[in-house]
Scaffold this motif. Structure first.
Motif, PDB file in Angstrom:
ATOM      1  N   SER A  82       0.820  -1.213   0.000  1.00  0.00           N
ATOM      2  CA  SER A  82       0.000   0.000   0.000  1.00  0.00           C
ATOM      3  C   SER A  82       0.857   1.268   0.000  1.00  0.00           C
ATOM      4  O   SER A  82       0.491   2.271  -0.607  1.00  0.00           O
ATOM      5  CB  SER A  82      -0.928  -0.006   1.217  1.00  0.00           C
ATOM      6  OG  SER A  82      -1.689   1.172   1.264  1.00  0.00           O
ATOM      7  N   LEU A  83       2.004   1.201   0.666  1.00  0.00           N
ATOM      8  CA  LEU A  83       2.906   2.353   0.742  1.00  0.00           C
ATOM      9  C   LEU A  83       3.907   2.394  -0.411  1.00  0.00           C
ATOM     10  O   LEU A  83       4.697   3.324  -0.528  1.00  0.00           O
ATOM     11  CB  LEU A  83       3.635   2.364   2.083  1.00  0.00           C
ATOM     12  CG  LEU A  83       2.729   2.670   3.284  1.00  0.00           C
ATOM     13  CD1 LEU A  83       3.424   2.313   4.582  1.00  0.00           C
ATOM     14  CD2 LEU A  83       2.300   4.128   3.269  1.00  0.00           C
ATOM     15  N   GLY A  84       3.901   1.370  -1.253  1.00  0.00           N
ATOM     16  CA  GLY A  84       4.760   1.366  -2.436  1.00  0.00           C
ATOM     17  C   GLY A  84       6.220   1.071  -2.167  1.00  0.00           C
ATOM     18  O   GLY A  84       7.100   1.565  -2.874  1.00  0.00           O
ATOM     19  N   VAL A  85       6.499   0.257  -1.129  1.00  0.00           N
ATOM     20  CA  VAL A  85       7.875  -0.121  -0.806  1.00  0.00           C
ATOM     21  C   VAL A  85       7.959  -1.633  -0.626  1.00  0.00           C
ATOM     22  O   VAL A  85       6.942  -2.305  -0.460  1.00  0.00           O
ATOM     23  CB  VAL A  85       8.400   0.595   0.464  1.00  0.00           C
ATOM     24  CG1 VAL A  85       8.431   2.108   0.275  1.00  0.00           C
ATOM     25  CG2 VAL A  85       7.581   0.226   1.690  1.00  0.00           C
ATOM     26  N   GLU A  86       9.187  -2.135  -0.622  1.00  0.00           N
ATOM     27  CA  GLU A  86       9.393  -3.568  -0.428  1.00  0.00           C
ATOM     28  C   GLU A  86       9.870  -3.912   0.978  1.00  0.00           C
ATOM     29  O   GLU A  86       9.776  -5.051   1.404  1.00  0.00           O
ATOM     30  CB  GLU A  86      10.399  -4.085  -1.450  1.00  0.00           C
ATOM     31  CG  GLU A  86       9.873  -4.015  -2.860  1.00  0.00           C
ATOM     32  CD  GLU A  86      10.848  -4.580  -3.884  1.00  0.00           C
ATOM     33  OE1 GLU A  86      11.803  -5.286  -3.484  1.00  0.00           O
ATOM     34  OE2 GLU A  86      10.631  -4.325  -5.079  1.00  0.00           O
ATOM     35  N   THR A 115       3.437   5.813   9.434  1.00  0.00           N
ATOM     36  CA  THR A 115       4.466   5.363   8.498  1.00  0.00           C
ATOM     37  C   THR A 115       4.308   6.165   7.216  1.00  0.00           C
ATOM     38  O   THR A 115       3.205   6.301   6.695  1.00  0.00           O
ATOM     39  CB  THR A 115       4.330   3.861   8.206  1.00  0.00           C
ATOM     40  OG1 THR A 115       3.049   3.603   7.643  1.00  0.00           O
ATOM     41  CG2 THR A 115       4.489   3.045   9.473  1.00  0.00           C
ATOM     42  N   ILE A 116       5.418   6.704   6.735  1.00  0.00           N
ATOM     43  CA  ILE A 116       5.373   7.584   5.562  1.00  0.00           C
ATOM     44  C   ILE A 116       6.441   7.167   4.570  1.00  0.00           C
ATOM     45  O   ILE A 116       7.606   6.975   4.937  1.00  0.00           O
ATOM     46  CB  ILE A 116       5.580   9.054   5.978  1.00  0.00           C
ATOM     47  CG1 ILE A 116       4.483   9.479   6.955  1.00  0.00           C
ATOM     48  CG2 ILE A 116       5.608   9.970   4.753  1.00  0.00           C
ATOM     49  CD1 ILE A 116       4.721  10.821   7.624  1.00  0.00           C
ATOM     50  N   ASN A 117       6.030   7.046   3.319  1.00  0.00           N
ATOM     51  CA  ASN A 117       6.985   6.825   2.242  1.00  0.00           C
ATOM     52  C   ASN A 117       7.568   8.199   1.905  1.00  0.00           C
ATOM     53  O   ASN A 117       6.857   9.071   1.422  1.00  0.00           O
ATOM     54  CB  ASN A 117       6.281   6.221   1.021  1.00  0.00           C
ATOM     55  CG  ASN A 117       7.222   5.977  -0.132  1.00  0.00           C
ATOM     56  OD1 ASN A 117       8.196   6.693  -0.323  1.00  0.00           O
ATOM     57  ND2 ASN A 117       6.918   4.975  -0.932  1.00  0.00           N
ATOM     58  N   PRO A 118       8.864   8.433   2.190  1.00  0.00           N
ATOM     59  CA  PRO A 118       9.445   9.758   1.969  1.00  0.00           C
ATOM     60  C   PRO A 118       9.522  10.160   0.498  1.00  0.00           C
ATOM     61  O   PRO A 118       9.644  11.341   0.185  1.00  0.00           O
ATOM     62  CB  PRO A 118      10.835   9.667   2.603  1.00  0.00           C
ATOM     63  CG  PRO A 118      11.136   8.218   2.688  1.00  0.00           C
ATOM     64  CD  PRO A 118       9.834   7.487   2.748  1.00  0.00           C
ATOM     65  N   GLU A 119       9.434   9.185  -0.398  1.00  0.00           N
ATOM     66  CA  GLU A 119       9.479   9.485  -1.836  1.00  0.00           C
ATOM     67  C   GLU A 119       8.136   9.998  -2.352  1.00  0.00           C
ATOM     68  O   GLU A 119       8.086  10.926  -3.148  1.00  0.00           O
ATOM     69  CB  GLU A 119       9.894   8.231  -2.620  1.00  0.00           C
ATOM     70  CG  GLU A 119      11.267   7.710  -2.283  1.00  0.00           C
ATOM     71  CD  GLU A 119      12.371   8.671  -2.670  1.00  0.00           C
ATOM     72  OE1 GLU A 119      12.276   9.287  -3.748  1.00  0.00           O
ATOM     73  OE2 GLU A 119      13.323   8.812  -1.881  1.00  0.00           O
ATOM     74  N   MET A 124       0.368   6.019   6.237  1.00  0.00           N
ATOM     75  CA  MET A 124      -0.719   5.303   6.897  1.00  0.00           C
ATOM     76  C   MET A 124      -0.321   5.077   8.349  1.00  0.00           C
ATOM     77  O   MET A 124       0.865   5.040   8.681  1.00  0.00           O
ATOM     78  CB  MET A 124      -1.039   3.976   6.195  1.00  0.00           C
ATOM     79  CG  MET A 124       0.026   2.927   6.303  1.00  0.00           C
ATOM     80  SD  MET A 124      -0.241   1.428   5.286  1.00  0.00           S
ATOM     81  CE  MET A 124      -1.896   0.981   5.672  1.00  0.00           C
ATOM     82  N   GLN A 125      -1.327   4.964   9.199  1.00  0.00           N
ATOM     83  CA  GLN A 125      -1.071   4.601  10.579  1.00  0.00           C
ATOM     84  C   GLN A 125      -1.317   3.110  10.703  1.00  0.00           C
ATOM     85  O   GLN A 125      -2.324   2.600  10.202  1.00  0.00           O
ATOM     86  CB  GLN A 125      -1.977   5.389  11.527  1.00  0.00           C
ATOM     87  CG  GLN A 125      -1.618   5.199  12.971  1.00  0.00           C
ATOM     88  CD  GLN A 125      -2.365   6.135  13.901  1.00  0.00           C
ATOM     89  OE1 GLN A 125      -3.388   6.700  13.542  1.00  0.00           O
ATOM     90  NE2 GLN A 125      -1.842   6.291  15.104  1.00  0.00           N
TER      91      GLN A 125
END
Length: 154
Positions: A82-86, A115-119, A124-125
């Motif tokens: 959901s956050l677009g990371v692996e 939690t935040i994707n810095p890119e 999302m919490q």
């Protein structure tokens, strides 16, 4: 763009500065756009997550690593997707604080980090199931632990 925040006054920002929480935060599902504001240029330990949609809503937040250097949340594969990371290590984490008059009595919630994707600035919490982290940790306890470990190493 301009926001007049109830507690922090006039805030200038660009659309690219917004952190988007598509599902909102716990208790605030309809508020999805926030700004992360540093109140003191010289001290970024305590920040404000300011709602853009409701200027009267803001949260005191901290980077949990400042209190707990080994803080290492593990997210589910669905949350990572959901956050677009692996990997959980690709994300930035903030914990909500309840600030008391005596800073040592203030509490942080390590179990439900933001939690935040810095890119992408998508966030999302989450609830960290099966972790040792709790909903309420007293800041003073971390400071005591830090002082005790320093005195043991001397």
């Amino acid at each position: 763009m301009n926001l007049i925040a109830t507690d922090y006054g006039d805030i200038q920002y660009e659309k690219d500065d917004l952190i988007l929480f598509p599902d909102g935060l716990f208790g605030f599902p309809d508020l999805t756009e926030y700004l992360l504001i540093c109140l003191d240029e010289d001290d970024s330990s305590l920040l404000v997550l300011q709602s853009v949609q409701k200027p009267e809503i803001s949260f005191a937040v901290m980077n949990p690593v400042l209190l707990c250097p080994d803080y290492s949340p593990v997210l589910t594969p669905e949350e990572l997707f959901s956050l677009g990371v692996e990997d959980s290590g690709e994300l930035s984490y903030y914990v909500v604080c309840v600030v008391k008059k005596d800073l040592c009595d203030s509490m942080v919630n390590l179990k439900c980090p933001l939690t935040i994707n810095p890119e992408t600035l998508k966030g999302m919490q989450v609830i960290l199931e099966g972790s040792q982290y709790q909903f309420r940790h007293r800041i003073g306890d971390f400071l005591q632990d830090s002082e005790n470990s320093e005195s043991r190493s001397e």
